[in-house]
Design a protein around this motif. Structure first.
Motif, PDB file in Angstrom:
ATOM      1  N   ARG A 191     -16.480  20.460 -37.766  1.00  0.00           N
ATOM      2  CA  ARG A 191     -15.935  20.020 -39.051  1.00  0.00           C
ATOM      3  C   ARG A 191     -15.365  18.608 -38.939  1.00  0.00           C
ATOM      4  N   ALA A 192     -14.678  18.342 -37.809  1.00  0.00           N
ATOM      5  CA  ALA A 192     -14.112  17.005 -37.617  1.00  0.00           C
ATOM      6  C   ALA A 192     -15.226  15.962 -37.543  1.00  0.00           C
ATOM      7  N   GLY A 193     -16.322  16.282 -36.845  1.00  0.00           N
ATOM      8  CA  GLY A 193     -17.446  15.358 -36.771  1.00  0.00           C
ATOM      9  C   GLY A 193     -18.095  15.117 -38.116  1.00  0.00           C
ATOM     10  N   PHE A 194     -18.213  16.205 -38.894  1.00  0.00           N
ATOM     11  CA  PHE A 194     -18.779  16.090 -40.234  1.00  0.00           C
ATOM     12  C   PHE A 194     -17.933  15.173 -41.111  1.00  0.00           C
ATOM     13  N   VAL A 218     -18.972  11.556 -42.868  1.00  0.00           N
ATOM     14  CA  VAL A 218     -18.848  11.314 -44.312  1.00  0.00           C
ATOM     15  C   VAL A 218     -18.009  10.067 -44.560  1.00  0.00           C
ATOM     16  N   ALA A 219     -16.896   9.946 -43.828  1.00  0.00           N
ATOM     17  CA  ALA A 219     -16.031   8.774 -44.003  1.00  0.00           C
ATOM     18  C   ALA A 219     -16.771   7.493 -43.634  1.00  0.00           C
ATOM     19  N   ALA A 220     -17.544   7.556 -42.532  1.00  0.00           N
ATOM     20  CA  ALA A 220     -18.296   6.369 -42.112  1.00  0.00           C
ATOM     21  C   ALA A 220     -19.347   5.996 -43.141  1.00  0.00           C
ATOM     22  N   ALA A 242     -26.283  12.840 -48.112  1.00  0.00           N
ATOM     23  CA  ALA A 242     -27.316  12.664 -47.093  1.00  0.00           C
ATOM     24  C   ALA A 242     -26.720  12.826 -45.693  1.00  0.00           C
ATOM     25  N   ALA A 243     -25.529  12.266 -45.485  1.00  0.00           N
ATOM     26  CA  ALA A 243     -24.879  12.408 -44.180  1.00  0.00           C
ATOM     27  C   ALA A 243     -24.546  13.856 -43.892  1.00  0.00           C
TER      28      ALA A 243
END
Length: 219
Positions: A173-176, A180-182, A206-207
């Motif tokens: 979840r943290a990676g997701f 998204v933020a990036a 898309a991310a």
């Protein structure tokens, strides 16, 4: 693995030691009950419980100590004494750097009998069968200590897998969220320095789809 089960109490404190084998096989190695009288000063009663528990840990070298989690219900004074006894046992384990696990009565009952509402008689009968004892352990505090040890030996592997899965989900979840933020930060503007909300949303989706395919996680 050697598990020391403790049914805490000031008048009677049950102690038990079992050894586990592959699967759900368990063997009883020792059982005892520490007794103190109500006319003794509290500090001496606690010292007696601590002394015997510490001696057990010195002799048996358990890998973990399983203690019943205390709940204050109607008899608050009794619960206080039980909690104090549990505390000195946990302290003895801490000094020896032995992990301590706490289990509620309903967790123990469910693990041993399949029902969190089992009574003392059912618990004693089932723990006698599980451990293949020739006669039921007595008093009930001894049976409860054995049940705590068996409960932990059966629940610990499952709890370990659950904790591992929770950690994996948290990392995913943290990676997701980071992706998204990036994606939002890198979203193209319309040439005037203003962000395009529609483009931001599409790139975020898309991310997220790419993250789900990579990790095999369905959100």
């Amino acid at each position: 693995m050697r598990v020391m089960g403790v049914d805490p109490g000031l008048t009677r404190c049950g102690l038990a030691l079992i050894e586990t084998a592959p699967g759900r096989a368990v063997t009883a190695l020792d059982v005892d009950v520490v007794r103190t009288t109500s006319d003794e000063p509290l500090e001496r009663r606690l010292r007696a419980v601590h002394s015997v528990a510490d001696e057990w840990m010195e002799i048996h070298r358990p890998d973990v100590v399983a203690i019943e989690r205390v709940f204050a219900q109607n008899q608050v004074s009794t619960a206080m004494g039980t909690a104090q006894a549990a505390g000195v046992v946990a302290l003895a384990a801490a000094y020896r750097e032995i992990p301590v696990a706490f289990h509620t009565p309903s967790e123990v009952k469910a693990a041993i009998t399949g029902s969190g509402r089992a009574d003392k008689k059912q618990m004693t009968l089932m723990i006698t069968r599980i451990l293949g004892l020739q006669k039921p352990p007595s008093p009930a505090d001894a049976a409860d200590a054995l049940a705590l040890a068996v409960c932990h030996s059966w629940r610990a592997p499952m709890q370990g897998r659950v904790d591992s899965l929770d950690a994996h989900v948290a990392r995913s979840r943290a990676g997701f969220e980071a992706k998204v933020a990036a994606a939002r930060e890198a979203a193209a503007s319309d040439g005037t320095g203003r962000r395009d909300p529609a483009a931001d949303q599409e790139r975020a989706r898309a991310a997220a789809r790419g993250m789900a395919r990579t990790k095999g996680v369905r959100w």
